[in-house]
Design a protein around this motif. Structure first.
Motif, PDB file in Angstrom:
ATOM      1  N   ASP A 192     -62.290  23.929  33.045  1.00 39.98           N
ATOM      2  CA  ASP A 192     -62.515  24.019  31.603  1.00 39.98           C
ATOM      3  C   ASP A 192     -62.483  25.499  31.202  1.00 39.98           C
ATOM      4  N   ASP A 193     -62.889  25.818  29.972  1.00 44.26           N
ATOM      5  CA  ASP A 193     -62.788  27.211  29.511  1.00 44.26           C
ATOM      6  C   ASP A 193     -64.093  27.993  29.617  1.00 44.26           C
ATOM      7  N   PRO A 243     -59.463  18.901  24.170  1.00 44.59           N
ATOM      8  CA  PRO A 243     -60.100  20.143  23.717  1.00 44.59           C
ATOM      9  C   PRO A 243     -61.420  20.377  24.449  1.00 44.59           C
ATOM     10  N   ASN A 244     -61.732  21.641  24.693  1.00 39.52           N
ATOM     11  CA  ASN A 244     -62.964  21.992  25.400  1.00 39.52           C
ATOM     12  C   ASN A 244     -64.163  22.103  24.454  1.00 39.52           C
ATOM     13  N   THR A 245     -64.117  21.381  23.343  1.00 38.14           N
ATOM     14  CA  THR A 245     -65.172  21.482  22.328  1.00 38.14           C
ATOM     15  C   THR A 245     -66.333  20.527  22.587  1.00 38.14           C
ATOM     16  N   THR A 246     -66.166  19.580  23.503  1.00 41.98           N
ATOM     17  CA  THR A 246     -67.237  18.639  23.839  1.00 41.98           C
ATOM     18  C   THR A 246     -67.438  18.611  25.345  1.00 41.98           C
ATOM     19  N   GLU A 247     -68.598  18.110  25.759  1.00 39.02           N
ATOM     20  CA  GLU A 247     -68.872  18.007  27.188  1.00 39.02           C
ATOM     21  C   GLU A 247     -67.932  17.006  27.863  1.00 39.02           C
ATOM     22  N   GLN A 251     -65.405  17.907  30.860  1.00 39.79           N
ATOM     23  CA  GLN A 251     -65.452  17.139  32.113  1.00 39.79           C
ATOM     24  C   GLN A 251     -64.066  16.614  32.478  1.00 39.79           C
ATOM     25  N   ARG A 252     -63.295  16.149  31.489  1.00 40.47           N
ATOM     26  CA  ARG A 252     -61.940  15.657  31.749  1.00 40.47           C
ATOM     27  C   ARG A 252     -61.016  16.774  32.232  1.00 40.47           C
TER      28      ARG A 252
END
Length: 277
Positions: A192-193, A243-247, A251-252
């Protein structure tokens, strides 16, 4: 008094019978639920395999359409050239037949490759347990098999060391890889970011590469996969699925992909068989 005692006895017996019936009904419902759950899982697996096959067939149809269009254009051009240069019809027909033969050869090779990929995917899916399938995603895209593994299943938290829980799953994947000796294997790490900086890990580029390297070495050293078939690579945070905007998105995106492809030299040999213009 006797009448009251008799009524109470009847009530107690009724409650007892009702309780037994309820327990039997509950047990029957639980068994039925287990059967339905097993049937649902089996149907889901079959649907995934069928969807992959449909996608592959759609791609073949589209490629054949493009090939037909290219052949028609070549035919029109050849007719024009024949008219201008007095080329014999016999020679033109020979050129068209050679082109048709080559197209049929390409379709045959691709069909064989797609069939092998579907068998490979089905064998792998059947070998994994229901619990493993929750953390392992298997897909066929454009003739390539993608096996995506969640990072929390493979590695210790924030690390590139493979945990004990991953051993059984990797051993099953390794067996499939060894069964299909004509395929190369790319191990690709993704993060992730969220920035990371630890001893010997400067950033997410390092982490993704180290994780891919750990899987490659496990396949080679623990499960006997030929290292000449293996390639390790990392893409850091720059190949997200969501998008890396949610957990859930993060995780994906934290995953390692095992990408199984036909060997490149076979395609180069195929290109070398193309008819001369």
């Amino acid at each position: 008094m006797k009448k009251t005692f008799f009524v109470m006895t009847i009530a107690a017996v009724t409650i007892l019978i009702s309780s037994c019936a309820s327990k039997k009904d509950l047990a029957a419902c639980q068994e039925e639920n287990k059967a339905l759950q097993a049937n649902y899982t089996d149907t889901k697996e079959k649907l995934a395999a069928s969807s992959a096959r449909v996608t592959s067939l759609e791609e073949q149809i589209e490629e054949l359409r493009r090939a037909n269009g290219a052949l028609q254009s070549a035919l029109d051009q050849s007719l024009s050239n024949a008219s201008q240069n007095n080329v014999s019809i016999e020679k033109l027909v020979d050129q068209i037949n050679e082109s048709n033969q080559y197209i049929r050869h390409l379709v045959e090779v691709k069909s064989k490759s797609d069939s092998l990929n579907m068998v490979l995917t089905n064998n792998l899916t059947r070998s994994l347990s229901k619990e493993e399938l929750k953390e392992v995603d298997v897909q066929v895209l454009k003739g390539v098999v993608y096996i995506s593994l969640a990072d929390n299943m493979l590695y210790k938290s924030g690390s590139y060391e493979i945990n004990d829980r991953a051993s059984e799953t990797l051993s099953k994947i390794a067996k499939i890889i060894k069964d299909y000796k004509d395929y190369d294997v790319l191990i690709e790490g993704n993060t992730d970011d969220v920035p990371i900086k630890r001893e010997n890990i400067r950033n997410n580029w390092d982490l993704s590469c180290l994780r891919a390297s750990s899987v490659v070495q496990a396949l080679q050293n623990q499960y006997g996969v030929d290292p000449k078939r293996l390639t390790a690579g990392g893409r850091g945070e720059y190949n997200p699925l969501q998008p890396n905007t949610t957990e859930v998105g993060k995780q994906r995106n934290r995953r390692t992909q095992i990408i199984i492809t036909p060997k490149l030299d076979e395609f180069m040999d195929l290109i070398g068989q193309a008819p001369e213009e």
